[in-house]
Design a protein around this motif. Sequence first.
Motif, PDB file in Angstrom:
ATOM      1  N   ARG A 113      -3.807   2.449  -8.096  1.00 28.22           N
ATOM      2  CA  ARG A 113      -4.115   3.367  -6.999  1.00 28.22           C
ATOM      3  C   ARG A 113      -5.115   4.439  -7.409  1.00 28.22           C
ATOM      4  NH1 ARG A 113       0.369   3.304  -3.575  1.00 28.22           N
ATOM      5  NH2 ARG A 113       0.160   1.178  -2.877  1.00 28.22           N
ATOM      6  N   ASN A 122      -0.019  -6.585  -5.116  1.00 30.36           N
ATOM      7  CA  ASN A 122      -1.248  -6.059  -5.711  1.00 30.36           C
ATOM      8  C   ASN A 122      -1.739  -6.904  -6.888  1.00 30.36           C
ATOM      9  OD1 ASN A 122      -2.065  -3.285  -4.473  1.00 30.36           O
ATOM     10  ND2 ASN A 122       0.163  -3.307  -4.509  1.00 30.36           N
ATOM     11  N   LEU A 153       1.230   0.319 -10.733  1.00 28.79           N
ATOM     12  CA  LEU A 153       0.754   0.599  -9.382  1.00 28.79           C
ATOM     13  C   LEU A 153      -0.026   1.901  -9.330  1.00 28.79           C
ATOM     14  CD1 LEU A 153       3.502  -0.197  -6.765  1.00 28.79           C
ATOM     15  CD2 LEU A 153       1.202  -1.107  -6.905  1.00 28.79           C
ATOM     16  N   PRO A 163       4.551  -6.257 -14.399  1.00 30.35           N
ATOM     17  CA  PRO A 163       4.744  -5.499 -15.641  1.00 30.35           C
ATOM     18  C   PRO A 163       4.799  -6.428 -16.852  1.00 30.35           C
ATOM     19  CG  PRO A 163       6.702  -5.378 -14.237  1.00 30.35           C
ATOM     20  CD  PRO A 163       5.673  -6.100 -13.467  1.00 30.35           C
ATOM     21  N   SER A 205      10.089   6.956  -7.621  1.00 29.66           N
ATOM     22  CA  SER A 205       8.817   6.310  -7.935  1.00 29.66           C
ATOM     23  C   SER A 205       8.022   6.036  -6.662  1.00 29.66           C
ATOM     24  CB  SER A 205       9.047   5.028  -8.725  1.00 29.66           C
ATOM     25  OG  SER A 205       9.933   4.196  -8.047  1.00 29.66           O
ATOM     26  N   ARG A 206       8.735   5.814  -5.549  1.00 25.14           N
ATOM     27  CA  ARG A 206       7.997   5.526  -4.321  1.00 25.14           C
ATOM     28  C   ARG A 206       7.165   6.737  -3.882  1.00 25.14           C
ATOM     29  NH1 ARG A 206       7.731   5.756   0.732  1.00 25.14           N
ATOM     30  NH2 ARG A 206       9.545   7.070   1.082  1.00 25.14           N
ATOM     31  N   LYS A 218      13.923   2.371 -11.170  1.00 25.62           N
ATOM     32  CA  LYS A 218      15.135   1.623 -11.492  1.00 25.62           C
ATOM     33  C   LYS A 218      14.834   0.634 -12.601  1.00 25.62           C
ATOM     34  CE  LYS A 218      15.922   0.728  -7.131  1.00 25.62           C
ATOM     35  NZ  LYS A 218      16.285  -0.020  -5.941  1.00 25.62           N
ATOM     36  N   SER A 219      13.652   0.041 -12.515  1.00 29.89           N
ATOM     37  CA  SER A 219      13.369  -1.107 -13.373  1.00 29.89           C
ATOM     38  C   SER A 219      12.683  -0.694 -14.670  1.00 29.89           C
ATOM     39  CB  SER A 219      12.524  -2.096 -12.600  1.00 29.89           C
ATOM     40  OG  SER A 219      11.714  -1.399 -11.679  1.00 29.89           O
ATOM     41  N   ASP A 224      13.255  -6.249  -6.271  1.00 30.44           N
ATOM     42  CA  ASP A 224      13.249  -5.042  -5.441  1.00 30.44           C
ATOM     43  C   ASP A 224      11.857  -4.745  -4.882  1.00 30.44           C
ATOM     44  OD1 ASP A 224      11.776  -3.873  -7.506  1.00 30.44           O
ATOM     45  OD2 ASP A 224      13.597  -3.291  -8.540  1.00 30.44           O
ATOM     46  N   ARG A 225      11.766  -3.679  -4.098  1.00 28.28           N
ATOM     47  CA  ARG A 225      10.517  -3.379  -3.388  1.00 28.28           C
ATOM     48  C   ARG A 225       9.379  -2.999  -4.333  1.00 28.28           C
ATOM     49  NH1 ARG A 225      11.579  -0.300   1.044  1.00 28.28           N
ATOM     50  NH2 ARG A 225       9.448   0.491   1.044  1.00 28.28           N
ATOM     51  N   LEU A 226       9.727  -2.375  -5.427  1.00 29.58           N
ATOM     52  CA  LEU A 226       8.693  -1.998  -6.381  1.00 29.58           C
ATOM     53  C   LEU A 226       8.007  -3.253  -6.929  1.00 29.58           C
ATOM     54  CD1 LEU A 226       7.250   0.158  -7.924  1.00 29.58           C
ATOM     55  CD2 LEU A 226       9.036   0.053  -9.645  1.00 29.58           C
ATOM     56  N   HIS A 227       8.828  -4.236  -7.297  1.00 29.42           N
ATOM     57  CA  HIS A 227       8.247  -5.466  -7.832  1.00 29.42           C
ATOM     58  C   HIS A 227       7.454  -6.225  -6.773  1.00 29.42           C
ATOM     59  CE1 HIS A 227      10.792  -4.623 -11.272  1.00 29.42           C
ATOM     60  NE2 HIS A 227       9.971  -5.400 -11.942  1.00 29.42           N
ATOM     61  N   SER A 261       2.999   7.168  -3.688  1.00 31.73           N
ATOM     62  CA  SER A 261       2.157   7.655  -2.586  1.00 31.73           C
ATOM     63  C   SER A 261       1.515   8.996  -2.936  1.00 31.73           C
ATOM     64  CB  SER A 261       2.918   7.703  -1.255  1.00 31.73           C
ATOM     65  OG  SER A 261       4.213   8.188  -1.437  1.00 31.73           O
ATOM     66  N   ALA A 305       7.116  -0.170 -14.539  1.00 27.55           N
ATOM     67  CA  ALA A 305       6.481  -0.855 -13.407  1.00 27.55           C
ATOM     68  C   ALA A 305       5.689   0.081 -12.484  1.00 27.55           C
ATOM     69  CB  ALA A 305       7.530  -1.643 -12.630  1.00 27.55           C
ATOM     70  N   PRO A 306       6.230   1.244 -12.118  1.00 29.82           N
ATOM     71  CA  PRO A 306       5.446   2.116 -11.231  1.00 29.82           C
ATOM     72  C   PRO A 306       4.107   2.525 -11.831  1.00 29.82           C
ATOM     73  CG  PRO A 306       7.686   2.948 -11.472  1.00 29.82           C
ATOM     74  CD  PRO A 306       7.552   1.806 -12.412  1.00 29.82           C
ATOM     75  N   VAL A 325       0.820  -1.210   0.000  1.00 29.97           N
ATOM     76  CA  VAL A 325       0.000   0.000   0.000  1.00 29.97           C
ATOM     77  C   VAL A 325       0.856   1.262   0.000  1.00 29.97           C
ATOM     78  CG1 VAL A 325      -2.021  -1.092   1.041  1.00 29.97           C
ATOM     79  CG2 VAL A 325      -0.333   0.006   2.511  1.00 29.97           C
ATOM     80  N   GLY A 326       2.146   1.087  -0.222  1.00 29.94           N
ATOM     81  CA  GLY A 326       2.997   2.250  -0.457  1.00 29.94           C
ATOM     82  C   GLY A 326       3.757   2.766   0.748  1.00 29.94           C
ATOM     83  N   LEU A 370      -0.180  -7.592  -9.625  1.00 33.32           N
ATOM     84  CA  LEU A 370       0.165  -7.010 -10.915  1.00 33.32           C
ATOM     85  C   LEU A 370       1.568  -7.456 -11.290  1.00 33.32           C
ATOM     86  CD1 LEU A 370      -0.837  -3.380  -9.993  1.00 33.32           C
ATOM     87  CD2 LEU A 370      -2.103  -4.831 -11.560  1.00 33.32           C
ATOM     88  N   LEU A 393       4.133  -4.554  -6.633  1.00 35.00           N
ATOM     89  CA  LEU A 393       3.316  -4.998  -7.767  1.00 35.00           C
ATOM     90  C   LEU A 393       2.771  -6.392  -7.484  1.00 35.00           C
ATOM     91  CD1 LEU A 393       5.525  -3.870 -10.773  1.00 35.00           C
ATOM     92  CD2 LEU A 393       3.327  -2.929 -10.115  1.00 35.00           C
TER      93      LEU A 393
END
Lengths: 178, 167
Positions: free
Chosen positions: B87, A172, B83, A176, B52-53, B74-75, A163-166, B57, B79-80, A130-131, A174, A169
């Motif tokens: 959101r 959630n 999300l 990419p 991106s973080r 980074k990726s 990483d944290r972004l993946h 938010s 990807a962001p 949730v960010g 999801l 995803l």
Amino acid sequence: MASLKPAVLILDRSLPNLHGIEAVSVVQRASPSTKIILFSKVISENEGRAMLEAGVRGYCSLDIDATLLKKAIIMVHQGEVWVSRKFISQLLEALVSLTEAQRAKSLPKDDSALEQLTPREREIAELLGVGASNKEIAHQLRVAEKTVKAHLTSIFRKLEIPDRLHLALFVNGLRPAH
Amino acid sequence: MGFGRHIRQNRTGLALPLSVFIADREPRRAATCVRLLRGAKGIRVIGQAKTSRVAISGVAAKPDILLFDLKLGKSGGVAPLLLIRARSPRTKVILLTGRVTDTQILTAISQGARGYLEPSRLRPFLIKAVRAVHAGETWVPRAMVAKIIDRLANLTAKQHAQSAKYT
């Protein structure tokens, strides 16, 4: 037509005996390098898409202004596509929903992966989903930020996530598409 | 100009400004965007992010428009966007592109971005693009459309192949 091999062909869709996609494929077989602009009255979204995917490079209505037609011919000859602005929006929407459909298909819903995690790890994964930042997670769970980091490393390893972004995803549902 | 009907209204019936969030790794470009948008009537910059973080938010505020640097994550940057869309589905994304490939742009467009602006086109077109995309249009140069159609044709063919396999 086959012997002339024009660079651009303006094709009237209402020509007798030559209908829509058939006409397009006949032309393409006879002269593959010819770029086709379709002369047509209003065209439906589906029909327009099918035509473009079949190789038509543009279309315009019969009452198009001469200078605009000239511009269309030049653009299409240069390898661009001549369609209305509104139609571009529709193309984009089709692209998004097809991409989504593909992703849904290639992604078997897999909740079992999260079950490899300990309850604490799952909690952290969900907060990250949730960010929340490490600091926020640490605050929420009343642990040190360093502890959160250690848990994350373990989560990344277990789920084979870079990483944290993946991870966010993943939590959630999801992933990419490529 | 016909944009009026797209402007959200609050309970008192006053028109709310069109809200923009800027997610850009490059401070100079972000500053240019802010400066340009500040001069535009009815547009308000509601936040900025360099990562991106923070961007993810930031969209909790559900901006109308997000200006998104494709080099932010980074990726690969895309990807962001997934999300962000999950959101805040109502937020429309315009990509800020620089040294990125057409394929990267195309992938981002496939994830729902509604348009893109190269650095040299910011000054003349940013405000126009923001208003157009907000009104439901796209901001994609004609040269890109051929590539969109190619990708669409590819996906359609893939889908047909898959459905043939199952029947």
